[in-house]
Design an enzyme around this catalytic site. Structure first.
Site, PDB file in Angstrom:
ATOM      1  N   ARG A  21     -22.756  34.370  94.578  1.00 24.68           N
ATOM      2  CA  ARG A  21     -22.162  34.017  95.852  1.00 24.68           C
ATOM      3  C   ARG A  21     -23.531  33.918  96.783  1.00 24.68           C
ATOM      4  NH1 ARG A  21     -17.061  37.879  97.107  1.00 24.68           N
ATOM      5  NH2 ARG A  21     -15.533  36.593  96.444  1.00 24.68           N
ATOM      6  N   LYS A 181      -2.313  42.229  89.045  1.00 25.52           N
ATOM      7  CA  LYS A 181      -1.342  42.340  90.073  1.00 25.52           C
ATOM      8  C   LYS A 181      -0.232  41.197  90.254  1.00 25.52           C
ATOM      9  CE  LYS A 181      -1.466  44.947  93.681  1.00 25.52           C
ATOM     10  NZ  LYS A 181      -1.744  45.451  94.954  1.00 25.52           N
ATOM     11  N   GLY A 334     -13.061  36.742  90.756  1.00 23.85           N
ATOM     12  CA  GLY A 334     -14.110  37.507  90.523  1.00 23.85           C
ATOM     13  C   GLY A 334     -14.259  37.890  88.942  1.00 23.85           C
ATOM     14  N   GLY A 357      -9.232  35.559  95.873  1.00 25.82           N
ATOM     15  CA  GLY A 357      -7.791  35.713  96.973  1.00 25.82           C
ATOM     16  C   GLY A 357      -7.714  34.250  97.727  1.00 25.82           C
TER      17      GLY A 357
END
Ligand code: ADP
Ligand code: MG
Length: 377
Positions: A21, A181, A334, A357
């Site tokens: 990043r 999730k 990630g 996200g």
């Protein structure tokens, strides 16, 4: 003032373990410094509630300094007199890094006073923090009210690369979704069902779908409150005629552990006492075949618990198939990125997003506050 996303993993020594990043923002920083700007960097790191010694940005400033090959001054505050003094001492081309912006509770509350105080340090605001663009925080959105606000080169590249998927992708367009999730992915699945030619699923999230279909999933991870959503998605896929692939076989284990007993079973024969931790070899073959024929592929979320060797085969095989497909390939998330790196396929992917996200939010069509704040200008 440049908002960057330097929310990087640290190792046991507290040093930067993966600088992806940081590297991704070098073009913006180089460009600004090269043009004689005085650059003030802001970032968050981790999820501290307020000041927390473990989340100071000093190791990040050291890593950046090594990558830029020149000094990066780091201050221990974000908006105090000490910071104002440091800003006033900057010369053209200098880089100053402020302390972790989340040490200040005004950051997450998007407190206008805090945003104004940040803004008062600079003349122009550049947002290059794509990974945080889905958050309406003071340093990602609030500050843009008080300064001319523009996108950095990374933010621009992220948005244009991901938007290509929504614009005019080459077909067949395939989405591969996994990870743990289901709730994070519902929005994007719904949207994808209108634009992709097929959807492949794996990882922890596919068990909520298997259960929604009426299968026994034993002790596999399941999100009970997502069952209705899953049923609706399966119905929608059927109505649209979009193939929605679920694993036909899975690797089950008797514990969530590297050394657990494990075996391959049919996806409709998971017994109580066993949990599915990877897609099985038959599923890998089926998925490989679909991947081979795709011209555009979006992948988010590992196919299994790839961090544990016995449950890593599915993720590795699918990552390899994506890398070898010859398609336009975009990967977000990630852990998916970590899997690509682990198996050495990163360089064979067209575009790897720095925001998990944020990329899902953008693809599902939700507004990104960090981006909206810029478009206002
Ligand atoms: P990304 O970071 O790429 O967006 P996620 O954060 O959604 O991906 O999910 C990654 C995590 O999902 C990994 O830590 C992996 O171990 C976990 N996972 C994958 N498959 C399973 C499974 N069958 N059961 C439990 N966890 C799983
Ligand atoms: Mg993740």
């Amino acid at each position: 003032m440049v908002r960057v996303d330097f929310n990087v993993p640290l190792d046991e020594m507290g040093e930067v373990a993966d600088d992806t990043r940081i590297r991704a923002t070098l073009p913006t920083i180089d460009y600004l410094c090269g043009d004689g700007a005085k650059v003030i960097l802001i970032s968050h790191l981790g999820r501290p509630k307020n000041f927390d010694e473990r989340f100071r940005l000093d190791p990040v400033a050291r890593a950046l300094s090594r990558l830029l090959n020149r000094p990066v001054r780091k201050v221990d505050r974000t908006v105090t007199d000490e910071v104002i003094k440091a800003v006033n001492e900057l010369k053209a081309g200098d880089v100053l890094m402020l302390e972790n912006v989340r040490f200040n509770p005004g950051e997450k509350e998007n407190d206008p006073e805090f945003a104004r105080a940040l803004a008062s340090l600079a003349d122009v605001y550049v947002n290059d923090a794509f990974g945080a663009a889905h958050r309406a925080h003071a340093s990602t959105a609030g500050v843009a009210k008080y300064l001319p606000a523009v996108a950095g080169l990374l933010l621009e590249r992220e948005v244009s690369s991901l938007s290509r998927l929504l614009g005019n992708p080459e077909h067949p367009f395939l989405a591969i979704l996994g990870g743990n999730k289901v709730s994070d992915k519902i929005g994007v699945i719904e949207r994808f069902l209108d634009i992709v030619d097929a959807l492949l699923t794996g990882g922890g999230m596919c068990f909520t779908f298997l259960k929604a279909k009426g299968f026994n999933i034993g002790d596999s991870i399941c999100q009970e409150d997502g069952l209705d959503h899953c049923r609706r998605m399966l119905d929608k896929a059927e109505k649209n005629g979009t193939p929605f692939y679920l694993p036909t076989d899975v690797v089950v284990a008797d514990a969530f552990a590297e050394d657990a007993n494990h075996k391959v079973v049919s996806a409709n024969r998971i017994l109580n006492g066993w949990m599915g931790l990877d897609i099985g070899p038959e599923t890998v073959e089926i998925y490989r075949d679909v991947v081979k024929r795709a011209r555009t592929i979006f992948w988010n979320g590992p196919m299994g618990v790839f961090e544990m060797e016995p449950f890593s085969q599915g993720t590795r095989a699918i990552a390899e198939a994506i890398a070898s497909s010859g398609a336009m390939t975009i990967v977000g998330g990630g852990d998916s990125d970590a899997a690509l790196k682990k198996y050495g396929f990163e360089d064979r992917i067209s575009f790897v997003s720095t925001g998990g996200g944020a990329s899902l939010k953008l693809l599902e069509g939700s507004p990104l506050p960090g981006l909206e704040a810029l478009l206002d200008k």
